[in-house]
Structures are given as structure tokens and as C-alpha cells.
Design an enzyme around this catalytic site. Structure first.
Site, PDB file in Angstrom:
ATOM      1  N   LYS A 150     -32.223  19.228  -9.661  1.00 47.37           N
ATOM      2  CA  LYS A 150     -33.203  18.559  -9.143  1.00 47.37           C
ATOM      3  C   LYS A 150     -33.904  17.126  -9.862  1.00 47.37           C
ATOM      4  O   LYS A 150     -33.084  16.362 -10.293  1.00 47.37           O
ATOM      5  CB  LYS A 150     -34.428  19.656  -9.731  1.00 47.37           C
ATOM      6  N   MET A 161     -41.910  -6.688 -14.828  1.00 46.73           N
ATOM      7  CA  MET A 161     -41.309  -6.211 -14.354  1.00 46.73           C
ATOM      8  C   MET A 161     -39.568  -6.027 -14.072  1.00 46.73           C
ATOM      9  O   MET A 161     -38.948  -5.042 -13.780  1.00 46.73           O
ATOM     10  CB  MET A 161     -42.218  -6.675 -13.116  1.00 46.73           C
ATOM     11  N   ARG A 185     -47.630  28.434 -16.273  1.00 48.36           N
ATOM     12  CA  ARG A 185     -47.274  27.103 -15.075  1.00 48.36           C
ATOM     13  C   ARG A 185     -46.793  28.215 -14.072  1.00 48.36           C
ATOM     14  O   ARG A 185     -48.292  28.082 -14.024  1.00 48.36           O
ATOM     15  CB  ARG A 185     -45.899  26.627 -15.806  1.00 48.36           C
ATOM     16  N   TYR A 245     -46.138 -11.838 -22.187  1.00 43.91           N
ATOM     17  CA  TYR A 245     -46.969 -11.490 -20.985  1.00 43.91           C
ATOM     18  C   TYR A 245     -48.249 -10.936 -22.689  1.00 43.91           C
ATOM     19  O   TYR A 245     -47.711 -10.664 -23.585  1.00 43.91           O
ATOM     20  CB  TYR A 245     -47.231 -10.063 -20.326  1.00 43.91           C
TER      21      TYR A 245
HETATM   22  C1  LIG Z   1     -36.100  21.996 -14.943  1.00 42.64           C
HETATM   23  C2  LIG Z   1     -35.867  23.321 -15.455  1.00 42.64           C
HETATM   24  C3  LIG Z   1     -34.844  23.756 -16.261  1.00 42.64           C
HETATM   25  C4  LIG Z   1     -33.380  22.710 -16.811  1.00 42.64           C
HETATM   26  O1  LIG Z   1     -34.311  22.644 -18.145  1.00 42.64           O
HETATM   27  P1  LIG Z   1     -33.544  20.993 -18.901  1.00 42.64           P
HETATM   28  O2  LIG Z   1     -34.403  20.953 -19.826  1.00 42.64           O
HETATM   29  O3  LIG Z   1     -33.992  19.822 -18.357  1.00 42.64           O
HETATM   30  O4  LIG Z   1     -32.211  22.161 -18.726  1.00 42.64           O
HETATM   31  C5  LIG Z   1     -34.401  24.886 -15.949  1.00 42.64           C
HETATM   32  N1  LIG Z   1     -35.383  26.045 -15.444  1.00 42.64           N
HETATM   33  C6  LIG Z   1     -36.111  25.627 -14.913  1.00 42.64           C
HETATM   34  C7  LIG Z   1     -37.173  26.818 -13.915  1.00 42.64           C
HETATM   35  C8  LIG Z   1     -36.455  24.305 -14.738  1.00 42.64           C
HETATM   36  O5  LIG Z   1     -37.948  23.737 -13.806  1.00 42.64           O
END
Ligand SMILES: *Cc1c(COP(=O)(O)O)cnc(C)c1O
Length: 371
Positions: free
Chosen positions: A36, A304, A131, A256
Site C-alpha cells: 500500500k 524546504m 480500529r 532559520y
Molecule cells: C499496513 C498493514 C500491514 C503491514 O504492516 P507492517 O507493520 O508494515 O508490516 C499489515 N496488515 C494491515 C491490516 C495493515 O494495514
């Protein structure tokens, strides 16, 4: 000529090596490689192609799965957040994406919308992450409803997520497993529980399918952990160059806000990387960088487009010297600690201004030579 900087150099051999590490750590599980968020910033299609040996890919959204199908991927693809409306459901089914169902609205959608064939489904159960997912109490009924709405040879899988697997001392993971286990057994479904921390730290949580993300990209999911401690290799190296070397007097303020005051007369370098590239703005004075392979420390605020570095230890540093911000030779976990964040956010946060190149391409070799 300095060439295009900064660059994120992606080492696909390291990615494949890390997949092999997942197999070694969880030898009895199938692997759903999580790609993802643009493959955690490494490039969705690039990592999908390199991870052809995984048993499935996982993305968060339907759109990400569609992108993979459009590019010709024929792997099994699981959409972890499932779909949210009729259009997404029809598209997901048409593209043969596995769908996760985590709430009643999604089940109702599947019951109401006419689709040409039943999708492959997963039921997400909340075993304590709080969640996404059906309550443990409601899970058996939801599972039956899902199996009924999506009839097929394969019964739906069962998925849950661990809230604190990256803390090996926290008994919460065992509590989650203890409450999820009996349900999984009762339903006789294929189960998937473990993210990277589960893969590396909790063998009892491996189940039928593991879902590693971070570890594939060569970073440790544990607080204070390092990829090398798990035999993992960094996939992304963020690099740039020194574009100025200046000398300042004792008491001069750098950048800065003038937050860094030179304790003595000293050389200070400027590196062409900043938060506009995805380098973390909250990296503190002292954050390490590698200049021509040697460590130096960031001083003052991150701008930046630039950061300043203390060159007192590197009298030979010159404009044009290559600089590594994280990756090969400089653990990303260390940078994350200095910036009060996590490696995930660093690799995901690379902006479009950064040139993403693959390590095997000629670009890197000539870059090493300073061309
Ligand atoms: C992103 C995600 C993972 C992967 O998690 P990592 O900590 O990057 O290995 C696995 N399961 C779900 C549901 C996720 O959202």
C-alpha cells in the site's frame, strides 16, 4: 554537473532478499506482501513486479488494486480496507480483487449489489486493536452472512490485526491471540494475523497468511531495533550532494531561527535535501548524515530544500561530495529516532521532486563517480 538530486535509490535485490527473510521467519505461512501507499514510497508497480514470488499482494484501497491490474498484475491482490460504495464493489469484483469486510455496511453492500460473480472475501475481526473489524461477539454471525453472500469453493478468510506486536514485553499481543484463537478454530477459516512485528517477534501469531510490509523494505518494526539485527537489507537509500562548504566564526547562528550557534570557528556544509523532498523537518541537530561515506551531524533547522551539516570532523569535504540521508550505511531507524517518527513515515513521505532510480540502472554507477 551534479545530476538530478536528491535521489531515492531502490535496491530490488534487497527487496527480494527481505522476502526470503519473511519465508525463513514464517516457513509455514503464505505471504501477503503489503505494498500500500505506493509500496511504502518505493513505487507500487516496481515493488509488485519484484515481489512476484509472494503468494499475494495487499493494498489498502480499491484504487491501488485497480492500478496494479491496469499494469497487468495477475497476482492475488487483497484490499485491506475493502470497498465503500457500489461503484467500488463492482470495480473490485470485475478486477478480481480479494475484499476485506470489516463493518456491517460493507456486508449489506455485498448482499444488495448484483455482481457477476462472488469475490474472494476476508472477514476482519477486532481482537483488541480497536480500529477496524467486527467485535468478537458479532464475528461468527458476520462470518456466516459473508459466506452466504459470497458463495464459492473457498470460504472467507479471517483476519485480525495486532495493536502492539512491536513491543515484545507487552502481554497485550498474547491477550489478542487468546481471544481470537477460539473463534478462528470454531470457524475453521484460513487466518491472517501478523504484520512485520508479528512475523519477526511472535511465531505463535503466524497463522496461514502473514502480512509483512515494513520488513520487506528493510527496516525493523521494533523500537530501538535495526534491520541488520534481523538480517534485513535496506531497500531505499536517499542520497544527495554537498552544494556548499562555508566557514563560520564562533557564535555565528546557522539557518532559520538561528537554533544552532557555532561553538567555535568551523566549516559548515549545505546538503541539497529538505522537507520539500520528504526529509523530516523535525530531525534535530545531531541527526547523522553520511558524507562521502563518513558520518557528520545535521545542525540547525531543516529547510524546504536544504540542511546544514557540521563538517568539523571532515576537513576534506568538498562541494559535490555524495551524501546519504538514510539507507545503505545509515540505518533509517536511526534517522526516525532523531526525528521523533517511524521509518514508515520517512519512506512513504518521499515527494515527487525526488528522482526514484533503481540500483541496477547505470544512473547509480555514474552518480558514484560524481558525474
Ligand atoms: C499496513 C498493514 C500491514 C503491514 O504492516 P507492517 O507493520 O508494515 O508490516 C499489515 N496488515 C494491515 C491490516 C495493515 O494495514
Amino acid at each position: 554537473m551534479l545530476g538530478q538530486i536528491p535521489q531515492a535509490v531502490i535496491n530490488l535485490d534487497a527487496l527480494r532478499h527481505n522476502l526470503a527473510c519473511v519465508r525463513t521467519a514464517a516457513p509455514r505461512s503464505r505471504v501477503m506482501a503489503v505494498i500500500k501507499a505506493n509500496g511504502y514510497g518505493h513505487g507500487l508497480l516496481r515493488v509488485a513486479t519484484a515481489l512476484r514470488d509472494a503468494d499475494a499482494l495487499a493494498v489498502a484501497r480499491v484504487g491501488e488494486g485497480v492500478q496494479l491490474r491496469d499494469a497487468g498484475s495477475r497476482m492475488r491482490i487483497v484490499v485491506l480496507e475493502g470497498c465503500f460504495d457500489e461503484r467500488e464493489l463492482v470495480e473490485a469484483v470485475g478486477r478480481n480483487l480479494d475484499l476485506v469486510f470489516h463493518q456491517p455496511d460493507q456486508l449489506r453492500l455485498l448482499q444488495l449489489v448484483r455482481v457477476p460473480h462472488a469475490p474472494r472475501c476476508w472477514l476482519k475481526v477486532d481482537s483488541g486493536m480497536h480500529r477496524l473489524g467486527f467485535d468478537l461477539d458479532a464475528a461468527a454471525d458476520a462470518y456466516a452472512a459473508l459466506a452466504h453472500a459470497a458463495p464459492g469453493e473457498r470460504q472467507p478468510g479471517l483476519m485480525t490485526h495486532l495493536a502492539n506486536a512491536d513491543d515484545l514485553a507487552d502481554p497485550y499481543t498474547r491477550e489478542q491471540l487468546a481471544s481470537f484463537g477460539p473463534l478462528a478454530k470454531r470457524l475453521g477459516a484460513a487466518v491472517s494475523i501478523s504484520n512485520s512485528a508479528g512475523v519477526l517477534g511472535w511465531p505463535e501469531a503466524h497463522g496461514d497468511w502473514v502480512r509483512p510490509g515494513l520488513m520487506l523494505y528493510g527496516a525493523s518494526p521494533f523500537a530501538g531495533g535495526r534491520a541488520a539485527g534481523h538480517g534485513l537489507r535496506p531497500v531505499m537509500t536517499l542520497r544527495s550532494r554537498l552544494i556548499a562548504v562555508n566557514r563560520y566564526r564562533q557564535g555565528d547562528r546557522i539557518g532559520y531561527g538561528g537554533t544552532y550557534v557555532c561553538p567555535e570557528a568551523m566549516p559548515v556544509g549545505v546538503v541539497a535535501v529538505g522537507y520539500g523532498d520528504g526529509y523530516p523537518r523535525h530531525a534535530r541537530s545531531g541527526t547523522p548524515v553520511l558524507i562521502a561515506g563518513r558520518r557528520a551531524a545535521l545542525v540547525g533547522r531543516v529547510s524546504m530544500d536544504m540542511i546544514s551539516v557540521d563538517l568539523r570532523g571532515l576537513p576534506g569535504a568538498r562541494v559535490g561530495d555524495p551524501v546519504v540521508l538514510w539507507g545503505e550505511g545509515l540505518p533509517i531507524e536511526e534517522i526516525a529516532e532523531w526525528a521523533d517518527t517511524i521509518p514508515y513515515q520517512l519512506t512513504c513521505g518521499i515527494t515527487p521532486r525526488v528522482a526514484v532510480v533503481e540500483a541496477a540502472s547505470g544512473a547509480v554507477a555514474s552518480w558514484e563517480g560524481g558525474g
